[in-house]
Design a protein around this motif. Structure first.
Motif, PDB file in Angstrom:
ATOM      1  N   TYR A   5       0.818  -1.206   0.000  1.00  0.00           N
ATOM      2  CA  TYR A   5       0.000   0.000   0.000  1.00  0.00           C
ATOM      3  C   TYR A   5       0.858   1.265   0.000  1.00  0.00           C
ATOM      4  O   TYR A   5       1.738   1.439   0.848  1.00  0.00           O
ATOM      5  N   ILE A   6       0.563   2.143  -0.961  1.00  0.00           N
ATOM      6  CA  ILE A   6       1.290   3.404  -1.093  1.00  0.00           C
ATOM      7  C   ILE A   6       0.308   4.554  -0.854  1.00  0.00           C
ATOM      8  O   ILE A   6      -0.613   4.761  -1.659  1.00  0.00           O
ATOM      9  N   PRO A   7       0.447   5.290   0.245  1.00  0.00           N
ATOM     10  CA  PRO A   7      -0.476   6.404   0.517  1.00  0.00           C
ATOM     11  C   PRO A   7      -0.544   7.384  -0.658  1.00  0.00           C
ATOM     12  O   PRO A   7       0.468   7.689  -1.289  1.00  0.00           O
ATOM     13  N   ALA A   8      -1.750   7.883  -0.901  1.00  0.00           N
ATOM     14  CA  ALA A   8      -1.972   8.768  -2.050  1.00  0.00           C
ATOM     15  C   ALA A   8      -1.155  10.054  -1.962  1.00  0.00           C
ATOM     16  O   ALA A   8      -0.795  10.642  -2.985  1.00  0.00           O
ATOM     17  N   THR A   9      -0.833  10.496  -0.755  1.00  0.00           N
ATOM     18  CA  THR A   9      -0.079  11.746  -0.575  1.00  0.00           C
ATOM     19  C   THR A   9       1.334  11.667  -1.152  1.00  0.00           C
ATOM     20  O   THR A   9       1.943  12.693  -1.451  1.00  0.00           O
ATOM     21  N   LEU A  10       1.847  10.449  -1.329  1.00  0.00           N
ATOM     22  CA  LEU A  10       3.211  10.306  -1.844  1.00  0.00           C
ATOM     23  C   LEU A  10       3.301  10.639  -3.330  1.00  0.00           C
ATOM     24  O   LEU A  10       4.408  10.778  -3.863  1.00  0.00           O
ATOM     25  N   GLU A  11       2.146  10.761  -3.999  1.00  0.00           N
ATOM     26  CA  GLU A  11       2.161  11.193  -5.400  1.00  0.00           C
ATOM     27  C   GLU A  11       2.853  12.553  -5.526  1.00  0.00           C
ATOM     28  O   GLU A  11       3.634  12.779  -6.453  1.00  0.00           O
ATOM     29  N   LYS A  12       2.587  13.449  -4.582  1.00  0.00           N
ATOM     30  CA  LYS A  12       3.212  14.779  -4.609  1.00  0.00           C
ATOM     31  C   LYS A  12       4.463  14.840  -3.748  1.00  0.00           C
ATOM     32  O   LYS A  12       5.429  15.542  -4.076  1.00  0.00           O
ATOM     33  N   GLU A  13       4.442  14.112  -2.639  1.00  0.00           N
ATOM     34  CA  GLU A  13       5.576  14.175  -1.707  1.00  0.00           C
ATOM     35  C   GLU A  13       6.787  13.403  -2.213  1.00  0.00           C
ATOM     36  O   GLU A  13       7.932  13.701  -1.854  1.00  0.00           O
ATOM     37  N   GLY A  14       6.535  12.358  -3.019  1.00  0.00           N
ATOM     38  CA  GLY A  14       7.616  11.488  -3.471  1.00  0.00           C
ATOM     39  C   GLY A  14       7.873  10.375  -2.465  1.00  0.00           C
ATOM     40  O   GLY A  14       7.324  10.366  -1.361  1.00  0.00           O
ATOM     41  N   GLY A  15       8.689   9.424  -2.850  1.00  0.00           N
ATOM     42  CA  GLY A  15       9.040   8.324  -1.961  1.00  0.00           C
ATOM     43  C   GLY A  15       8.207   7.073  -2.135  1.00  0.00           C
ATOM     44  O   GLY A  15       8.361   6.114  -1.382  1.00  0.00           O
ATOM     45  N   GLY A  16       7.325   7.054  -3.123  1.00  0.00           N
ATOM     46  CA  GLY A  16       6.459   5.898  -3.322  1.00  0.00           C
ATOM     47  C   GLY A  16       7.215   4.633  -3.666  1.00  0.00           C
ATOM     48  O   GLY A  16       6.942   3.568  -3.117  1.00  0.00           O
TER      49      GLY A  16
END
Length: 390
Positions: free
Chosen positions: A73-84
C-alpha cells in the motif's frame, strides 16, 4: 491446506464441520490483506499468534486461508511528496522477511503454479499486489522492477487521482479517466503479466481500462454500489456487466462501510451532529474538550452499525446474479478497514463462517470453490498466458 487446523477457530456456533472442511479442502485466495503496511506502522511477528490486527499465521491456518495477497500500500499523498517507490520496495522487503523467518509456514508466490505447489506443501503463499500505482513514478522500468520483485497486480490509483488514473474518491479528475501514461501502462501490464486492478478508480477510468486491456481485469477489494447508493468506490450493476464481458472478477470487500448504507453513512452522520453541537455552543476547534466529549457520548448512544456475514453474502449473491458464478471472489481488506469488520468476519480465522452462509443459501461445493479462489486464479492464469506470448 490439507487437514483441519488445530489452532483456535473463531466460529459462529452454527458453523458446521462441513464448512470448516471446505475451507481446508480448496485453495482460498484473498486478494487484499494490508499486513505489510500494518507492520510498517507497528511491527508485529505475524509468523506467530498476535494480539493485534486481523492476520497472523495461526489464524490464517484456522480459517483455511492459503493465498493472501499482501497489499503493498502506497499512501496517495506520496504522489506529490515522493518516496512511493522506496516505500514499495521496503514493504516488499517485509513480505520477503516474513518468509525468511518462517519458511516452513510461508512461501512467496509469483505464479498460479506457485500457489498450487505451496498448497500441496501446506505452506501459505504470499503473493503481492501493489495498492496505488503512484510507486511506478511514471517509469515503465519501474513496472519491470516491481514485476521482478513479485508484484502481480497493481491498483491503478488510491484515494487521490495520480499520474495514472482518476480516483473514485477524488473531486479532482484531471484525466477524465486514465492519463496518456495510464493507457500505455495498461498495455505494458498486459505484456509483462501484471493484473490490472480497478478498485479505487473512477467510473471513467474503469471503462477505459476494460476497453484497453487484452485480458480480464480484477477489482481486488470492491463491493456493490446497489447496497451503498452514491458510493462510487463500489461497483455499479453496469460495471459488473462490463466486468463479466471482460472476463474479470469482483473480489468482495468485507468492510462494513462497503457493505451497508447505514455503516457507509455513519461517519457523515456523526460529523453532522458534532458540527451542529459546535455551532450551537460557539466552538470553533474540533479538538475542543467539549466537542470531543460530545462525539464520544454520541457514539456510545448511537454506536457504529456493524454489517453481518449475511450482509457480505448479499453482495456475493447479487454479483453472482448479475455476472454468473465465474466472476466473483473474496478481497476482504483485512488489516485495511480498521475496526469496521462485520460480525462473524472479524479476522482471517472466520472464513468458514462465510462458507457456512453460502451453504445455507444453497451454493454447491463446486460454486464455493470458485468463489474461494478458483475464479481469480483463472484470471491470473489468463494474464500469465497472454504475457508469455507477448
Amino acid at each position: 491446506m490439507a487437514g483441519l487446523a488445530t489452532s483456535p477457530f473463531t466460529a459462529n456456533a452454527a458453523t458446521s464441520s462441513y464448512a470448516k472442511e471446505i475451507a481446508q479442502k480448496y485453495i482460498l485466495v484473498d486478494t487484499h490483506i494490508d499486513v505489510p503496511y500494518r507492520l510498517e506502522e507497528a511491527y508485529d511477528d505475524v509468523t506467530q499468534a498476535t494480539e493485534k490486527g486481523d492476520f497472523d499465521h495461526p489464524r490464517a491456518v484456522a480459517g483455511g486461508l492459503d493465498a493472501p495477497f499482501m497489499s503493498i500500500y502506497i499512501p496517495a499523498t506520496l504522489e506529490k511528496e515522493g518516496g512511493g517507490k522506496a516505500l514499495a520496495d521496503r514493504l516488499i522487503d517485509r513480505v520477503e522477511a516474513m518468509v525468511g523467518r518462517a519458511p516452513d509456514k510461508f512461501a512467496l508466490a509469483y505464479s498460479v503454479a506457485d500457489i498450487k505447489n505451496n498448497f500441496k506443501l501446506n505452506k501459505i503463499s504470499l503473493p503481492m499486489g501493489m495498492e496505488n500505482g503512484t510507486a511506478i513514478e511514471g517509469s515503465l522500468d519501474n513496472l519491470a522492477h516491481f514485476y521482478q520483485r513479485g508484484i502481480r497486480y497493481i491498483t491503478l490509483a488510491h484515494s487521490l487521482s495520480n499520474h495514472i488514473s482518476d480516483s473514485s474518491y477524488s473531486e479532482d479528475r484531471p484525466w477524465q479517466g486514465l492519463s496518456p501514461f495510464g493507457k500505455k501502462l495498461i498495455t505494458e501490464m498486459n505484456n509483462i503479466g501484471i493484473m490490472i486492478d480497478i478498485s479505487h478508480v473512477s467510473d471513467q477510468a474503469f471503462y477505459q481500462a476494460v476497453e484497453l486491456s487484452k485480458v480480464p481485469v480484477i477489482a481486488s477489494h470492491s463491493s456493490l454500489r446497489y447496497f451503498t447508493p452514491g458510493f462510487e468506490r463500489n461497483m455499479s450493476d453496469d460495471m459488473l456487466l462490463a466486468l463479466k464481458k471482460n472476463g474479470g472478477v469482483v473480489q468482495i470487500n468485507f468492510g462494513s462501510s462497503f457493505v451497508t448504507e447505514e455503516a457507509n453513512k455513519y461517519r457523515d452522520k456523526v460529523k453532522s451532529h458534532v458540527t451542529q453541537f459546535m455551532t450551537d455552543k460557539g466552538i470553533a476547534d474540533k479538538k475542543d474538550a467539549a466537542a470531543i466529549a460530545f462525539e464520544k457520548a454520541y457514539k456510545e448512544k448511537d454506536p457504529f452499525p456493524f454489517a453481518s456475514t449475511a450482509d457480505v453474502v448479499d453482495h456475493i449473491d447479487r454479483a453472482v446474479k448479475i455476472t454468473g458464478i465465474d466472476h466473483v471472489g473474496i478481497g476482504s481488506d483485512y488489516d485495511g478497514v480498521g475496526d469496521s469488520l462485520p460480525t462473524g468476519l472479524k479476522d482471517v480465522s472466520t472464513f468458514p463462517n462465510l462458507i457456512q452462509e453460502l451453504l445455507d443459501r444453497k451454493y454447491s461445493e463446486a460454486d464455493i470453490e470458485k468463489l474461494m479462489g478458483a475464479n481469480v486464479l483463472r484470471v491470473w492464469q489468463q494474464v500469465e498466458d497472454y504475457a508469455e506470448k507477448h
